[in-house]
Design an enzyme around this catalytic site. Structure first.
Site, PDB file in Angstrom:
ATOM      1  N   ASP A  89       0.858  -1.180   0.000  1.00 30.15           N
ATOM      2  CA  ASP A  89       0.000   0.000   0.000  1.00 30.15           C
ATOM      3  C   ASP A  89       0.897   1.233   0.000  1.00 30.15           C
ATOM      4  OD1 ASP A  89       0.917   0.201   2.585  1.00 30.15           O
ATOM      5  OD2 ASP A  89      -0.972  -0.344   3.515  1.00 30.15           O
ATOM      6  N   SER A  90       0.334   2.369  -0.354  1.00 30.58           N
ATOM      7  CA  SER A  90       1.148   3.556  -0.615  1.00 30.58           C
ATOM      8  C   SER A  90       1.578   4.292   0.636  1.00 30.58           C
ATOM      9  CB  SER A  90       0.366   4.525  -1.501  1.00 30.58           C
ATOM     10  OG  SER A  90      -0.766   5.021  -0.794  1.00 30.58           O
ATOM     11  N   GLY A  92      -0.686   6.062   2.262  1.00 30.05           N
ATOM     12  CA  GLY A  92      -1.685   7.113   2.425  1.00 30.05           C
ATOM     13  C   GLY A  92      -2.613   6.890   3.593  1.00 30.05           C
ATOM     14  N   GLN A 185     -11.874   6.780  -5.027  1.00 29.81           N
ATOM     15  CA  GLN A 185     -12.391   7.418  -3.823  1.00 29.81           C
ATOM     16  C   GLN A 185     -13.732   8.087  -4.143  1.00 29.81           C
ATOM     17  OE1 GLN A 185     -11.381   7.017  -0.832  1.00 29.81           O
ATOM     18  NE2 GLN A 185      -9.267   6.295  -0.973  1.00 29.81           N
ATOM     19  N   ASP A 262      -7.692  -7.621   1.328  1.00 29.20           N
ATOM     20  CA  ASP A 262      -6.720  -7.724   2.418  1.00 29.20           C
ATOM     21  C   ASP A 262      -7.385  -7.220   3.678  1.00 29.20           C
ATOM     22  OD1 ASP A 262      -5.305  -4.986   3.581  1.00 29.20           O
ATOM     23  OD2 ASP A 262      -6.288  -4.696   1.649  1.00 29.20           O
ATOM     24  N   CYS A 300     -11.106 -28.948   9.176  1.00 26.06           N
ATOM     25  CA  CYS A 300     -10.044 -28.021   8.776  1.00 26.06           C
ATOM     26  C   CYS A 300      -8.720 -28.770   8.659  1.00 26.06           C
ATOM     27  CB  CYS A 300      -9.919 -26.874   9.777  1.00 26.06           C
ATOM     28  SG  CYS A 300      -8.600 -25.698   9.364  1.00 26.06           S
ATOM     29  N   CYS A 302      -5.688 -27.337   8.623  1.00 27.88           N
ATOM     30  CA  CYS A 302      -4.536 -26.552   9.080  1.00 27.88           C
ATOM     31  C   CYS A 302      -3.756 -27.314  10.155  1.00 27.88           C
ATOM     32  CB  CYS A 302      -4.970 -25.179   9.595  1.00 27.88           C
ATOM     33  SG  CYS A 302      -5.634 -25.161  11.284  1.00 27.88           S
ATOM     34  N   CYS A 305      -5.533 -27.397  13.683  1.00 30.92           N
ATOM     35  CA  CYS A 305      -6.668 -28.313  13.850  1.00 30.92           C
ATOM     36  C   CYS A 305      -6.252 -29.774  13.722  1.00 30.92           C
ATOM     37  CB  CYS A 305      -7.756 -27.978  12.829  1.00 30.92           C
ATOM     38  SG  CYS A 305      -8.604 -26.416  13.170  1.00 30.92           S
TER      39      CYS A 305
END
EC number: 2.4.2.29
Length: 372
Positions: A89-90, A92, A185, A262, A300, A302, A305
């Site tokens: 991301d910038s 901002g 925006q 995100d 799950c 993962c 789990c």
């Protein structure tokens, strides 16, 4: 960067982003690695949960450790030992979150560093230079995140300045091989959103992001914007909804044509003992889990789990052990990746409606209507 559309079901799109460092299947969720690390995760564990791209934070990495340190290693990929794509991301949003610590001018933003209090300036040119040093695969323009609430006049002023900064970002990006995304925006005002989009299309970007959501507005307001805005965006460019959000928000974004997401929610909630499952959120520190030998989620795959009980996770959480936060994070991020994989499969098969109905039924929630 190359973007391919592979399938569509209603407004939902199944696609693929291709970079020199690898491919990203969309719809995609990007774990947030603010300081060049996804909190509680090694680079390998981020790969193991299925992530193909992560997000880095230009603002924080610029202030600490600084581009000079990162450049001694090569770029952020080398520094963080992540060999897949990175979106940055910038800066901002973080700059505008500083409140009274910053002053916005046409040139950019003057502020005091939250690290050491030093006077610092960031504008479009500075943001592009930092992101070039980071070696980002996707670079975001420098913009002003319109606050909520904002009057139409306030949103108009902010949007118009963001467009001017977008043009400066495009020029400063120059011949960089990285993809450059514009950010739409305009607050909650459709006419301003449309003007922002048209202005960005005139400048020319590789992808487009929807900014200014998940900034405190009611969910109904967010969905109103998503009901019209993705449909106005070009079919041949990826669409990125910034900073959103809950699992239900991802599903609703995908239903409306968004490709990329995100959010810090899965990692932040994990550290606070809130775990996402298909049946809803589990608060693992609650006493009801003290003696439970069950896995957090039976189906799950993962590491958490597959190896540990709710009782053990409860114990770690109550003791404040760092392993607890790590195991919770593994599960939450894997859960998000499983949701995205399910959405991709459903779009390919033309069964998105059934997927969405089951997703909400397991939570005991009604399916939000789509705009006609």
């Amino acid at each position: 960067m190359r973007f391919e559309r592979l399938a569509q079901d209603g407004q939902a799109r199944r696609g693929r982003l291709s970079f020199p460092r690898g491919t990203v299947e969309t719809p995609a969720f990007m774990p947030v690695g603010t300081y060049g690390t996804v909190k509680g995760m090694t680079p390998q564990s981020v790969k193991d949960i299925g992530a193909e791209i992560i997000l880095g934070n230009t603002f924080h990495l610029w202030l600490r450790p600084g581009t000079e340190v990162i450049e001694t290693h090569g770029d952020l990929h080398d520094f963080a030992q992540w060999d897949k794509p990175i979106l940055t991301d910038s800066g901002g949003f973080q700059v505008f979150s500083l409140g009274d610590m910053r002053k916005i001018t046409e040139e950019g933003v003057h502020f005091r560093s939250p690290v050491d209090g030093a006077k610092v300036f960031m504008g479009p040119e500075e943001s592009m230079a930092v992101q070039r040093s980071l070696g980002s695969d996707i670079v975001m323009i420098f913009d002003e995140c319109t606050p909520y609430p904002a009057t139409e006049a306030e949103a108009k002023r902010s949007m118009e300045m963001s467009l001017r900064w977008a043009e400066r970002s495009r020029i400063a990006h120059g011949d960089s091989p990285s993809a450059l995304f514009g950010i739409i925006q305009g607050g909650m005002y459709p006419e301003l959103r449309e003007r922002s989009l048209k202005g960005l299309l005139d400048i020319g970007f590789d992808g487009l992001a929807i900014g200014g959501l998940s900034v405190g507005e009611p969910k109904e307001e967010m969905l109103k914007v998503l009901d019209y805005l993705p449909g106005w965006m070009p079919d041949d460019k990826p669409r990125y909804l910034m900073g959103v959000g809950k699992p239900e928000d991802l599903v609703e974004g995908v239903r409306r044509g968004v490709d990329m997401f995100d959010c810090v929610m899965p990692t932040r909630n994990a550290r606070n003992g809130y775990l996402f499952t298909a049946e809803g959120t589990v608060k693992i520190r609650n006493a009801q889990h003290r003696y439970s030998t069950q896995a957090l989620e039976a189906d799950c795959d993962c590491h958490t789990c597959q190896h540990f009980s709710r009782s053990y996770l409860h114990h770690l959480d109550r003791c404040g052990e760092m392993l607890g936060a790590m195991l919770n994070t593994i599960h939450n991020l894997r859960y998000y990746q499983r949701v995205m994989a399910g959405l991709r499969t459903a779009i390919e098969a033309g069964t998105l409606t059934a997927f969405v109905e089951d997703f909400y039924a397991r939570r005991g929630m009604p399916v939000p209507p789509l705009a006609a």
